[in-house]
Enzyme design. Structure first.
Site, PDB file in Angstrom:
ATOM      1  N   LEU A   1       1.151  -0.669  -0.089  1.00 28.28           N
ATOM      2  CA  LEU A   1      -0.107  -0.045  -0.320  1.00 28.28           C
ATOM      3  C   LEU A   1       1.076   0.883   0.265  1.00 28.28           C
ATOM      4  CD1 LEU A   1      -2.223  -0.950   2.764  1.00 28.28           C
ATOM      5  CD2 LEU A   1      -3.312  -0.420   0.504  1.00 28.28           C
ATOM      6  N   HIS A   2       0.270   1.785  -0.545  1.00 29.00           N
ATOM      7  CA  HIS A   2       1.431   3.284  -0.735  1.00 29.00           C
ATOM      8  C   HIS A   2       0.838   4.378  -1.393  1.00 29.00           C
ATOM      9  CE1 HIS A   2       2.199   2.659  -4.940  1.00 29.00           C
ATOM     10  NE2 HIS A   2       2.772   3.521  -5.044  1.00 29.00           N
TER      11      HIS A   2
END
Ligand code: UD1
Ligand code: UDP
Length: 363
Positions: A211-212
């Site tokens: 996730l980013h």
């Protein structure tokens, strides 16, 4: 002479086959690193893993607001283009490095004795999420429209460009260089398991998460909801959840004081370790563009934690489902995707995209 511009983790990985191809054919090129990514595990490790030569220049721009970062990269690149006078500037993907590189180059008239315009080639052109709230979508659209060569990975990407009025003669469907990078490194990665990460995990016995995206991780309520969904998936399936945490996400997890007993958070991995983690996962949950492609190439089912994707090919072949960001949907989509048998065909090409791009440009 080619100027190869890169600045972030995915650009280093996806430009690596282009660099290999230039080296193989003895093509005159230089590499310019913007320094958008700079931590060892987001930058240097990929030069080591992929055995890449050092860039001739590094602008060291570091982390800044969008406008400050884009402006600093443009100013730095312009100076180097004036000095080096390359014929072609190559950018890859959808980051601020791409936007700044393409913009600076497209206004530069420094090529050769008669000062002709520098040409711009955009690798991975034509991807569209159709969501203009994403900074990456703005970067893609602008880069495509000011490029002289749009290297589209698929027919879908080509059609997006044609619909926006980009001339057919500027578009080349080449496949995506990520297939080249996976093919070139998968065998090598099998020997590279770092003790303590890959070795304790059972083949097809864990979930891999990344996730980013700004819109996911900078929003406390959303990130909390995603953590809740991941915890629920762990409880329902009993399988470990391995989460190499991007530095942006790490910063936000700390500032929101989020904790989870069910999620095993580890530092960002090098490309070779990460390829092994992907290839052996039961299922991947991600908001990354590159990870959606790699799961599809490696035959691992994927659940995308976003409302849209600019990689619809992965959904069309049945490798990926878009869960959105609602926690219940993330859980139910994951449980449904676990029933999927990975029998799709990779839609991103034959692993020769880089050679194709380099030969189009040299011809
Ligand atoms: C950028 C790209 C995104 C791409 C991603 C790949 C833009 C607008 N975004 O997002 O499209 O998917 O790279 O990973 O170009 N940080 C470090 N060390 C680093 C780099 C970043 O600690 O080497 C931290 C900093 O706190 C920084 C934050 O991560 O503020 C975000 O970095 P930035 O490059 O602005 O965006 P990414 O989220 O990495
Ligand atoms: N990746 C990696 N180590 C990690 C996470 C990702 O090497 O811990 C690689 C992954 O294999 C893919 C690329 O980073 O090739 C994707 O980068 P990211 O998700 O940061 O950006 P995006 O593709 O969304 O632009």
């Amino acid at each position: 002479m080619f100027a190869i511009i890169l600045g972030t983790r995915p650009e280093i990985i996806k430009m690596s086959p282009i660099i290999r191809s230039c080296e193989k054919d003895g093509i005159d090129y230089f590499m310019l690193h913007t320094g958008q990514h700079y931590s060892y595990e987001m930058d240097r490790v990929f030069f080591e893993d992929l055995r890449l030569p050092n860039p001739r220049y590094n602008l060291d721009v570091g982390s800044k607001s969008h406008a400050e970062q884009t402006g600093a990269i443009m100013a730095g690149i312009e100076k180097i283009l004036v000095k080096e006078k390359p014929e072609i500037v190559l950018v890859q993907g959808d980051t601020n490095t791409v936007l700044a590189g393409a913009l600076a180059a497209s206004k530069c008239y420094v090529r050769g004795a008669r000062s002709l315009p520098v040409e711009v080639g955009h690798i991975e052109a034509g991807l569209r999420s159709f969501d203009r709230t994403m900074p990456e979508e703005i970067n893609r659209v602008i880069a495509d429209h000011i490029s002289d060569y749009c290297f589209a990975p698929t027919e879908i990407a080509q059609n997006n460009l044609l619909h926006e009025g980009i001339a057919h003669k500027k578009i080349f469907v080449t496949g995506n260089t990520i297939v080249d990078a996976v093919h070139q490194n998968l065998a090598l990665s099998k020997d590279s398991k770092k003790p303590g990460i890959g070795s304790e995990l059972k083949e097809k016995g864990y979930f891999l998460v990344t996730l980013h995206r700004q819109e996911n991780v900078d929003n406390k309520e959303r990130l909390e909801g995603i953590f809740g969904a991941l915890g629920r998936i762990q409880t329902l399936t009993g399988l470990p959840i391995i989460f190499p945490v991007h530095p942006r996400t790490e910063k936000m997890i700390r500032s929101f004081r989020l904790h989870s007993e069910e999620i095993k958070m580890i530092p960002p991995q090098g490309f070779l370790e990460f390829l092994q983690l992907e290839a052996n996962a039961r299922l991947i949950l991600t908001d990354s563009g590159g990870v959606q492609e790699e799961s599809c190439i490696l035959g691992v089912p994927c659940v995308t934690i976003r409302e849209s994707t600019e990689r619809p090919e992965t959904v069309d072949v049945g490798a990926n489902r878009i869960a959105g960001v609602n926690p219940e949907n993330i859980v139910s989509t994951t449980l449904a995707m676990l029933k999927k048998s990975p029998s799709w065909i990779n839609p991103f090409g034959d692993g020769k995209a880089a050679d194709r791009i380099v030969s189009i440009l040299t011809e």
